[in-house]
Design a protein around this motif. Structure first.
Motif, PDB file in Angstrom:
ATOM      1  N   PHE A  74      -5.067   4.524  17.341  1.00 32.99           N
ATOM      2  CA  PHE A  74      -3.950   5.371  16.912  1.00 32.99           C
ATOM      3  C   PHE A  74      -2.953   4.639  16.024  1.00 32.99           C
ATOM      4  O   PHE A  74      -1.905   5.203  15.676  1.00 32.99           O
ATOM      5  CB  PHE A  74      -3.255   5.963  18.131  1.00 32.99           C
ATOM      6  N   ASP A  75      -3.255   3.400  15.639  1.00 32.20           N
ATOM      7  CA  ASP A  75      -2.428   2.660  14.679  1.00 32.20           C
ATOM      8  C   ASP A  75      -0.958   2.620  15.105  1.00 32.20           C
ATOM      9  O   ASP A  75      -0.053   2.951  14.341  1.00 32.20           O
ATOM     10  CB  ASP A  75      -2.558   3.285  13.282  1.00 32.20           C
ATOM     11  N   LEU A  76      -0.721   2.186  16.334  1.00 29.39           N
ATOM     12  CA  LEU A  76       0.647   2.082  16.847  1.00 29.39           C
ATOM     13  C   LEU A  76       1.326   0.816  16.329  1.00 29.39           C
ATOM     14  O   LEU A  76       0.682  -0.211  16.100  1.00 29.39           O
ATOM     15  CB  LEU A  76       0.630   2.053  18.378  1.00 29.39           C
ATOM     16  N   LEU A  77       2.642   0.906  16.175  1.00 29.75           N
ATOM     17  CA  LEU A  77       3.409  -0.288  15.817  1.00 29.75           C
ATOM     18  C   LEU A  77       3.264  -1.349  16.896  1.00 29.75           C
ATOM     19  O   LEU A  77       3.164  -2.541  16.604  1.00 29.75           O
ATOM     20  CB  LEU A  77       4.891   0.055  15.645  1.00 29.75           C
TER      21      LEU A  77
ATOM     22  N   GLN B 186       5.258   4.116  18.416  1.00 29.17           N
ATOM     23  CA  GLN B 186       5.002   3.052  19.385  1.00 29.17           C
ATOM     24  C   GLN B 186       5.148   3.617  20.789  1.00 29.17           C
ATOM     25  O   GLN B 186       5.650   4.725  20.980  1.00 29.17           O
ATOM     26  CB  GLN B 186       5.969   1.877  19.177  1.00 29.17           C
ATOM     27  N   VAL B 187       4.687   2.850  21.778  1.00 30.06           N
ATOM     28  CA  VAL B 187       4.747   3.300  23.164  1.00 30.06           C
ATOM     29  C   VAL B 187       5.402   2.225  24.023  1.00 30.06           C
ATOM     30  O   VAL B 187       5.354   1.036  23.706  1.00 30.06           O
ATOM     31  CB  VAL B 187       3.348   3.652  23.716  1.00 30.06           C
TER      32      VAL B 187
ATOM     33  N   ARG C 139      -0.270  12.094  17.088  1.00 30.89           N
ATOM     34  CA  ARG C 139      -0.996  11.749  15.859  1.00 30.89           C
ATOM     35  C   ARG C 139      -1.662  12.979  15.239  1.00 30.89           C
ATOM     36  O   ARG C 139      -1.635  13.168  14.013  1.00 30.89           O
ATOM     37  CB  ARG C 139      -2.043  10.675  16.167  1.00 30.89           C
ATOM     38  N   GLU C 140      -2.247  13.824  16.063  1.00 35.22           N
ATOM     39  CA  GLU C 140      -2.938  15.001  15.528  1.00 35.22           C
ATOM     40  C   GLU C 140      -1.963  15.971  14.875  1.00 35.22           C
ATOM     41  O   GLU C 140      -2.286  16.585  13.857  1.00 35.22           O
ATOM     42  CB  GLU C 140      -3.709  15.696  16.654  1.00 35.22           C
TER      43      GLU C 140
ATOM     44  N   LYS D 243      -5.601 -10.616  23.779  1.00 32.08           N
ATOM     45  CA  LYS D 243      -6.932 -10.938  23.274  1.00 32.08           C
ATOM     46  C   LYS D 243      -7.909  -9.778  23.456  1.00 32.08           C
ATOM     47  O   LYS D 243      -9.003  -9.792  22.876  1.00 32.08           O
ATOM     48  CB  LYS D 243      -7.479 -12.172  23.994  1.00 32.08           C
ATOM     49  N   LEU D 244      -7.523  -8.791  24.261  1.00 32.52           N
ATOM     50  CA  LEU D 244      -8.439  -7.711  24.619  1.00 32.52           C
ATOM     51  C   LEU D 244      -8.124  -6.394  23.918  1.00 32.52           C
ATOM     52  O   LEU D 244      -8.942  -5.470  23.953  1.00 32.52           O
ATOM     53  CB  LEU D 244      -8.412  -7.492  26.141  1.00 32.52           C
ATOM     54  N   ILE D 245      -6.943  -6.291  23.331  1.00 30.88           N
ATOM     55  CA  ILE D 245      -6.572  -5.074  22.613  1.00 30.88           C
ATOM     56  C   ILE D 245      -6.100  -5.440  21.213  1.00 30.88           C
ATOM     57  O   ILE D 245      -5.681  -6.576  20.965  1.00 30.88           O
ATOM     58  CB  ILE D 245      -5.478  -4.261  23.358  1.00 30.88           C
ATOM     59  N   LYS D 246      -6.163  -4.496  20.294  1.00 31.53           N
ATOM     60  CA  LYS D 246      -5.732  -4.739  18.919  1.00 31.53           C
ATOM     61  C   LYS D 246      -4.271  -4.353  18.689  1.00 31.53           C
ATOM     62  O   LYS D 246      -3.628  -4.879  17.784  1.00 31.53           O
ATOM     63  CB  LYS D 246      -6.628  -3.953  17.959  1.00 31.53           C
TER      64      LYS D 246
END
Length: 369
Positions: free
Chosen positions: A209-212, A188-189, A178-179, A231-234
């Motif tokens: 980090f706005d991942l897909l 994505q990961v 990202r940097e 429910k715990l991560i975005k």
């Protein structure tokens, strides 16, 4: 359709560079190609199983054995009534072995479509003439090495970058990409089951980090764990190894275990079941994309056709041949402004290069029908 014989060709192809995931490191692609010969055509398909049972319980020698001793004899019982649409039902009494079943179904379907002059994409329902291509970047020895690889793939025109991750190689490489390359890069990961629900707080550190998506963070049988993690991560959760059928897909979506699905035809028993997963996901408004297993041009051709279906809205692991091989078994798939063309010829739409096949084949088994 009357089949005259089925051949199993074991081939081994060197990779242009080692490919490392949380399962291990590959330096070559060893696979079995299945050739189905009829009076009017021949069909080809590629077994996705790896030499060792690390990605799944299936492995290459086991696939060859179960095809030869258990699956092909059941297909022979159908005689002239055998078509690709009958394969899954005929082989259902044999428990498991989806990759072995998939390669037989696909080779039979290829021969069947060549006899009728229909393309793979046309049969499956593809609506696109070309599909966006992503690339998978394995775990590397250093951040600098990874950044150089990503820079090279972006320069080639790939539209999406997927980073393989594992504990100890996750936040830092994502931050570095990202940097250096900015937020506009589709990123994505893929964890390949390397984490547990106890790692939820750590995985939440990927959210900024706005991942897909984060692909298959937990064990393949932990659907409820994925539902809790969601429910715990975005970051959207994508399931890969957990999805082995359309029924699995419906259950995972209903439980909230995923909001994206990676469809790997070999893992689910073939392209007909892969199409059902596509349809189930589309009915629920869940996007899908086409995963890869280091396929040669034989498997890549069929995958690209599948990725032409309407709900494959994210770039898949449908990379150009040069991503993995200096010499493919078919004419190479070439990136064109970040896309690969869906083959339009009958069947999978590509031909085996006989001289290359002969050079790379270590053994051949033939079964008469």
């Amino acid at each position: 359709m009357k089949i005259e014989n089925i051949e199993l060709h074991r081939v081994c192809m060197p990779l242009v560079s080692p490919f490392r995931t949380s399962f291990g490191t590959a330096t070559e692609r060893e696979t079995t190609l299945v050739r189905v010969v009829t009076a009017e055509a021949e069909g080809w398909a590629e077994c996705a199983a790896e030499p060792d049972p690390l990605y799944s319980s299936e492995f290459l020698d086991g696939c060859d054995l179960v095809m030869r001793d258990h699956l092909i004899p059941r297909l022979k019982m159908l005689g002239d009534r055998l078509t690709a649409e009958h394969v899954a039902t005929a082989l259902a009494p044999v428990k498991g072995h989806p990759m072995a079943k998939a390669v037989l179904e696909t080779a039979i379907l290829d021969a069947q479509l060549k006899e009728s002059g229909v393309s793979f994409g046309g049969y499956l329902g593809a609506v696109h003439e070309q599909v966006p291509a992503g690339v998978s970047v394995g775990i590397m020895d250093s951040i600098d090495e990874m950044l150089d690889a990503v820079a090279g793939y972006l320069a080639e025109g790939y539209l999406r970058i997927k980073l393989k991750i594992e504990p100890g190689w996750d936040i830092a490489p994502v931050r570095a990409v990202r940097e250096r390359f900015g937020d506009e890069v589709l990123l994505q990961v893929d964890a390949n089951t390397a984490y547990t629900l106890a790692d939820a707080r750590h995985l939440a550190r990927l959210d900024p980090f706005d991942l897909l998506l984060v692909e298959q963070p937990l064990a393949e049988d932990d659907i409820l764990g994925h539902a809790q993690l969601a429910k715990l991560i975005k970051t959207p959760i994508c399931l890969d190894e957990s999805i082995e059928s359309a029924r699995d897909a419906a259950a995972a979506i209903t439980l909230g275990a995923c909001s994206v699905i990676n469809v790997k035809p070999a893992r689910v028993g073939g392209y007909l079941e892969a199409r059902r997963i596509h349809d189930v996901a589309a009915a629920h408004g869940v996007p899908v994309w086409c995963g890869g297993m280091l396929e040669t041009g034989v498997g890549r051709a069929a995958n690209v056709a599948l990725a032409g279906l309407p709900n494959f809205v994210l770039p898949g692991d449908t990379s150009a041949s040069s991503r993995y091989y200096s010499q493919d078994l078919t004419e190479p798939f070439v990136l064109e402004e970040g896309h690969l063309r869906v083959p339009r010829g009958p069947g999978i739409g590509v031909d085996i290069l006989p001289d290359v096949l002969a050079e790379l084949t270590s053994s051949t088994t033939s079964v008469r029908f």
